[in-house]
Design a protein around this motif. Structure first.
Motif, PDB file in Angstrom:
ATOM      1  N   GLU A   1      67.646  44.584  18.437  1.00  0.00           N
ATOM      2  CA  GLU A   1      66.437  45.286  18.894  1.00  0.00           C
ATOM      3  C   GLU A   1      66.068  46.415  17.940  1.00  0.00           C
ATOM      4  N   HIS A   2      67.080  47.170  17.513  1.00  0.00           N
ATOM      5  CA  HIS A   2      66.865  48.258  16.552  1.00  0.00           C
ATOM      6  C   HIS A   2      66.274  47.708  15.255  1.00  0.00           C
TER       7      HIS A   2
ATOM      8  N   ARG B   1      64.575  44.957  14.724  1.00  0.00           N
ATOM      9  CA  ARG B   1      63.188  44.507  14.903  1.00  0.00           C
ATOM     10  C   ARG B   1      62.232  45.694  14.943  1.00  0.00           C
ATOM     11  N   LYS B   2      62.650  46.743  15.624  1.00  0.00           N
ATOM     12  CA  LYS B   2      61.793  47.913  15.802  1.00  0.00           C
ATOM     13  C   LYS B   2      61.566  48.655  14.497  1.00  0.00           C
ATOM     14  N   TYR B   3      62.615  48.775  13.679  1.00  0.00           N
ATOM     15  CA  TYR B   3      62.528  49.585  12.464  1.00  0.00           C
ATOM     16  C   TYR B   3      62.522  48.740  11.195  1.00  0.00           C
ATOM     17  N   ASN B   4      62.380  47.430  11.346  1.00  0.00           N
ATOM     18  CA  ASN B   4      62.313  46.526  10.203  1.00  0.00           C
ATOM     19  C   ASN B   4      63.532  46.697   9.295  1.00  0.00           C
TER      20      ASN B   4
END
Length: 266
Positions: free
Chosen positions: A204-205, A207-210
């Motif tokens: 999830e991290h 995906r959120k911060y690329n």
């Protein structure tokens, strides 16, 4: 933190205090790329296994290991398909040593991880390895300094976490390789659900911060079902010690690396 872990950490501090002056300018100029090594195995559809040269643990002994034997075990692991090697250098509770690490690396061509309880910066300069274990729960807010030292030495840090709090902190640090240890530092019990709960948080991290972290599942793999379960949870590779040190190494490794082909993994 369990009293046994506290004892190991105390012994590590005593070892660090006893270290003589070490050349802090040395670099590992011939670093073997663990990311590349894992990637190649993944492309073949196999499970990347970091095999551990593990003479003993606080609960028992597996083998009498000296540098010559360590190199033979390491060669056997490489020939059996290991993507990398983990070599214990903690002498008091795991009967490891730096000489075993150096011998294993000299006689193999795959990346080698130094596995120990690193508590002092002096320990970061004891030996050349391709990867070094840094435990978030041991180093606390000193972790960024140790990551920086490893990078200066051209050694990739494998940063180990045991719970959600440690993981949240590590994701803020400059770590790419994250080890999720299924063994609790509080109870010493192993639960594969630890990885199953923490891995989605990393995904999830990212995906959120690329970003892209590589996740190593540690402890508790005792069968092909366990291996398949960890890969299904999202682990990129597995670190396996006890299971491989007990019994037919070649046969066990073959089954582990091919466990991704099991019917339940879809």
């Amino acid at each position: 933190m369990h009293s046994k872990i506290e004892q190991i950490i105390q012994k590590s501090k005593e070892r660090a205090d006893a270290l003589s002056e070490i050349n802090t300018q040395t670099r590992c100029n011939d670093r073997r790329d663990i990311f590349e090594s894992i990637g190649l195995v993944c492309k073949r559809g196999h499970i990347p296994v970091i095999a551990e040269v593990k003479p003993a643990s606080p609960t028992g002994k597996f083998a009498d290991v000296n540098p010559e034997i360590a190199s033979q075990i390491a060669c056997d692991m490489e020939n059996a398909g290991a993507v990398a090697l983990s070599v214990l250098t903690e002498p008091c509770y795991f009967e490891g040593c730096i000489e075993n690490l150096e011998s294993a690396r000299k006689h193999t061509s795959i990346p080698v991880l130094r596995k120990d309880f690193i508590v002092d910066t002096s320990q970061m300069h004891e030996a050349n390895s391709d990867v070094i274990l840094l435990i978030a729960g041991v180093l606390g807010n000193r972790l960024p300094e140790f990551i920086e030292i490893a990078r200066r030495r051209n050694i990739e840090p494998l940063v180990e976490v045991h719970n959600k709090k440690e993981l949240a902190y590590v994701l803020e640090c400059d770590a790419i390789l994250i080890g999720i240890n299924n063994r609790s530092f509080e109870t010493l019990e192993i639960n594969l659900e630890t990885a199953e709960k923490l891995i989605p948080l990393v995904k999830e991290h990212d995906r959120k911060y690329n970003q892209k972290h590589l996740i190593i599942g540690e402890s508790g793999v005792k069968s092909t079902d366990d291996a398949a379960r960890m890969i299904k949870a999202g682990a990129d590779a597995l670190l396996v010690g006890t299971y491989l040190m007990e019994g037919d190494l070649k046969e066990k490794m073959k089954k582990l690396i091919e466990a991704n082909n099991k019917q339940e993994i879809v």
